[in-house]
Scaffold this motif. Structure first.
Motif, short mmCIF file in Angstrom:
data_model
loop_
_atom_site.label_atom_id
_atom_site.label_comp_id
_atom_site.label_asym_id
_atom_site.label_seq_id
_atom_site.Cartn_x
_atom_site.Cartn_y
_atom_site.Cartn_z
N ARG A 135 0.83 -1.21 0.00
CA ARG A 135 0.00 0.00 0.00
C ARG A 135 0.86 1.26 0.00
N LEU A 136 1.98 1.22 0.76
CA LEU A 136 2.86 2.37 0.82
C LEU A 136 3.43 2.70 -0.56
N GLY A 137 3.84 1.64 -1.29
CA GLY A 137 4.37 1.85 -2.63
C GLY A 137 3.32 2.38 -3.57
N ALA A 138 2.08 1.92 -3.42
CA ALA A 138 0.99 2.39 -4.27
C ALA A 138 0.69 3.86 -4.01
N ILE A 139 0.76 4.27 -2.75
CA ILE A 139 0.52 5.67 -2.41
C ILE A 139 1.59 6.56 -3.02
N LYS A 140 2.86 6.13 -2.92
CA LYS A 140 3.96 6.90 -3.50
C LYS A 140 3.79 7.03 -5.01
N ALA A 141 3.42 5.92 -5.66
CA ALA A 141 3.23 5.94 -7.11
C ALA A 141 2.11 6.90 -7.48
N TRP A 142 1.05 6.92 -6.67
CA TRP A 142 -0.08 7.82 -6.94
C TRP A 142 0.37 9.27 -6.90
N PHE A 143 1.18 9.62 -5.91
CA PHE A 143 1.68 10.98 -5.80
C PHE A 143 2.61 11.32 -6.96
N ASP A 144 3.32 10.32 -7.48
CA ASP A 144 4.23 10.55 -8.60
C ASP A 144 3.51 10.57 -9.94
N GLY A 145 2.21 10.26 -9.93
CA GLY A 145 1.43 10.27 -11.16
C GLY A 145 1.63 9.05 -12.03
N VAL A 146 2.09 7.94 -11.45
CA VAL A 146 2.29 6.71 -12.20
C VAL A 146 1.66 5.55 -11.42
N GLU A 147 1.72 4.36 -12.00
CA GLU A 147 1.29 3.15 -11.31
C GLU A 147 2.51 2.47 -10.69
N PRO A 148 2.33 1.58 -9.72
CA PRO A 148 3.49 0.93 -9.09
C PRO A 148 4.33 0.10 -10.04
N GLY A 149 3.75 -0.36 -11.14
CA GLY A 149 4.50 -1.25 -12.03
C GLY A 149 4.47 -2.68 -11.53
N GLN A 150 3.27 -3.15 -11.20
CA GLN A 150 3.06 -4.46 -10.59
C GLN A 150 3.70 -5.58 -11.42
N GLY A 151 3.56 -5.51 -12.74
CA GLY A 151 4.06 -6.59 -13.59
C GLY A 151 5.56 -6.78 -13.47
N VAL A 152 6.31 -5.68 -13.45
CA VAL A 152 7.77 -5.77 -13.32
C VAL A 152 8.16 -6.14 -11.89
N LEU A 153 7.42 -5.59 -10.91
CA LEU A 153 7.72 -5.91 -9.51
C LEU A 153 7.50 -7.39 -9.20
N ASP A 154 6.56 -8.02 -9.88
CA ASP A 154 6.36 -9.46 -9.69
C ASP A 154 7.65 -10.22 -10.00
N TRP A 155 8.33 -9.84 -11.08
CA TRP A 155 9.60 -10.49 -11.46
C TRP A 155 10.66 -10.18 -10.43
N LEU A 156 10.70 -8.93 -9.95
CA LEU A 156 11.76 -8.47 -9.07
C LEU A 156 11.63 -8.98 -7.64
N GLU A 157 10.45 -9.41 -7.24
CA GLU A 157 10.29 -9.89 -5.86
C GLU A 157 11.17 -11.11 -5.64
N LEU A 158 11.86 -11.14 -4.51
CA LEU A 158 12.79 -12.23 -4.22
C LEU A 158 12.09 -13.58 -4.33
N GLY A 159 12.75 -14.52 -5.01
CA GLY A 159 12.20 -15.87 -5.14
C GLY A 159 11.08 -15.99 -6.14
N SER A 160 10.92 -15.00 -7.02
CA SER A 160 9.82 -15.07 -8.00
C SER A 160 10.06 -16.24 -8.96
N PRO A 161 8.99 -16.86 -9.45
CA PRO A 161 9.18 -17.99 -10.38
C PRO A 161 9.86 -17.57 -11.67
N GLU A 162 9.61 -16.34 -12.13
CA GLU A 162 10.20 -15.89 -13.39
C GLU A 162 11.71 -15.68 -13.24
N ALA A 163 12.13 -15.04 -12.14
CA ALA A 163 13.55 -14.84 -11.92
C ALA A 163 14.27 -16.16 -11.73
#
Length: 505
Positions: A135-163
């Motif tokens: 939620r904190l990341g989503a709030i920051k993204a909202w203030f920056d006028g963008v979306e959090p970038g969920q699709g890329v963050l899924d890959w970047l999360e530690l232990g992700s199946p894609e990585a």
């Protein structure tokens, strides 16, 4: 060396090319000096990709990179190869592009990229990604006028199946490609720092001050020198009594281990992930003054064959050892009025545990414990050994960030003045192992308790400082009698209270 076509690729959530700072101009200026590789300023490109929209995923970016690249290569000429310099998430983006378009299609000999120089790449992800999705990341993204970038963050999360999928291919399949020895060689480099810019420290997010990282990416997560270990439980034997089966399956057996091809990895002194003062990329100025990042990049660009690549890899390794020597581990932060703060920059290691069963399913209900000492007791683990632990909800993978110095033992660290001791000696407590604890009670489908078999004397040799080790633990999926029965009784019967029986072979 002939003129180089240079392409820069930025990291996650970037919305402007000012993220590259003065590094492109500095490299162009360096090309006019004698003794260095010639960089053709007319063939220098700055990447701009969309990572701040939730629908965009990493494979989409690698596909789009290929589409953007082809006109550039066509204009440059058929024989032109390019150098790619990436920052942060840009490393995984280009690695995914190379994997999809040239490795999986068996066209590595036709790849137009000659050098991939990754600055602080999140090759195995970043601990911050999980918080970026919060939620904190989503709030920051909202203030920056963008979306959090969920699709890329899924890959970047530690232990992700894609990585894990990409990195397991890197460890298991890439070594036989011998990329540096081919007629069209490809050289990969990782340059990353372990300095924390205290001005950028976020008290709400302690990962920005994590020892063993640059404030965003851990050295172990950036480094492409990595290993893959497989441990497994024995298989079920048909007709075996339940007590005998439980005893036999209690021992995990070593199956195999594989290591990635040796990759040039440099710890850049004084470099943090971002920021204009210490950032590995943004702190570069086009002023001609010495800069560790510029020096390391130029050394990478001078590599032209397998021999020079191996020599630079060895040189980087020696320099890393000096960088992390006992005398260099103490950092003292001067704090007005309050006592100075002390930080010990011990080498760390990252371990990704993949708990899978014999059917290929994850086993999230079991508990994994690390152990130490001759009695294999979790309570005997040295103090401070565990720096962090994260669970990936999508894959069920568990990532441990371990203080390697605490596990191996560490001499006393000298203080700032002669004769002073900043930290007493740490004593190792081998052998190190692990235990799998199953859930309580009787169940129709179970994963049983197990631990490292006596043939695997110690877990520690499997784990290297500044590296990631992926450990697959393959548990036997036990199905108990009573899960499915047939009856000839036509009279209605309830089987709600059926108890699990023996083991189905």
């Amino acid at each position: 060396m002939a003129a180089l076509l240079v392409i820069f690729v930025h990291g996650w959530s970037v919305t402007s090319t000012d993220t590259y700072g003065e590094l492109p101009a500095r490299l162009a200026a360096e090309s006019t000096k004698g003794g260095g590789p010639k960089l053709d300023v007319q063939h220098l490109y700055l990447g701009k990709y969309i990572s701040f929209r939730d629908e965009v995923r990493l494979p989409d970016l690698s596909r789009a990179f290929e589409a953007a690249l082809q006109p550039v290569l066509a204009q440059a000429g058929a024989q032109r190869r390019f150098v790619c310099i990436t920052h942060s998430t840009g490393g995984p983006v280009v690695r995914d592009w190379f994997d999809r378009h040239y490795v999986q299609t068996k066209l590595t000999g036709q790849c137009p990229m000659s050098h991939l120089i990754m600055l602080a790449p999140a090759n195995f992800g970043s601990a911050l990604a999980q918080l970026g999705k919060s939620r904190l990341g989503a709030i920051k993204a909202w203030f920056d006028g963008v979306e959090p970038g969920q699709g890329v963050l899924d890959w970047l999360e530690l232990g992700s199946p894609e990585a894990c999928e990409l990195n397991l291919r890197w460890i298991n399949d890439y070594p036989r490609l011998k990329l540096t020895e081919s007629a069209n060689p490809i050289f990969q480099f990782v340059l990353s720092g372990e300095t924390i810019d205290r001005k950028l420290y976020d008290f709400i997010n302690p990962y920005t001050g994590e020892i063993g990282s640059d404030g965003v990416v851990r050295l172990a997560a950036a480094n492409l020198n990595a290993s893959h270990i497989i441990l497994q439980q024995p298989a079920i034997v048909a007709g075996e009594p339940l007590p005998s089966a439980r005893k036999r399956l209690r021992s995990l057996e070593y199956v195999r281990s594989r290591r990635s091809a040796s990759t040039a990895f440099k710890i850049v002194a004084g470099a943090s992930h971002s920021g204009g003062d210490k950032g590995i990329m943004r702190s570069v100025r086009n002023d001609g003054a010495p800069h560790a990042t510029v020096d390391a990049i130029l050394r990478c660009l001078r590599v032209a064959d397998a021999g020079s690549y191996a020599a630079l890899t060895q040189a980087f390794s020696s320099e890393n050892a000096t960088q992390q020597a006992i005398d260099n581990r103490l950092e003292i932060e001067k704090v007005p009025v309050l006592p100075d703060r002390r930080y010990f920059h011990d080498p760390h290691a990252m371990v990704i545990f993949r708990l899978l069963d014999s059917e290929g399913m994850s086993a999230p209900e079991v508990k994994l414990l690390l152990t130490a000492g001759p009695n294999h007791d979790p309570n005997q683990l040295p103090e401070g050994f565990l720096a962090d632990r994260q669970f990936n909800k999508r894959s069920g993978n568990l990532t441990f960030f371990l203080n390697h110095a605490a596990l191996t033992g560490c001499p006393a660290i000298p203080g700032p003045k002669p004769g002073q001791t900043a930290r007493l000696e740490w004593i190792a407590r081998p052998p190190y192992g692990l235990k799998i604890q199953s859930r309580d009670g009787e169940h129709f489908v179970e994963h049983w308790e197990s631990e490292l078999h006596s043939s695997v004397k110690d877990l520690l040799p499997m784990i290297s400082a500044n590296e990631t080790t992926i450990i697959d633990i393959r548990l036997t999926r036990v199905v108990r009698e009573g899960t499915f029965r047939l009856t000839r009784q036509l009279v209605s019967q309830s089987f709600k209270n059926t108890e699990p029986g023996g083991v189905i072979g």
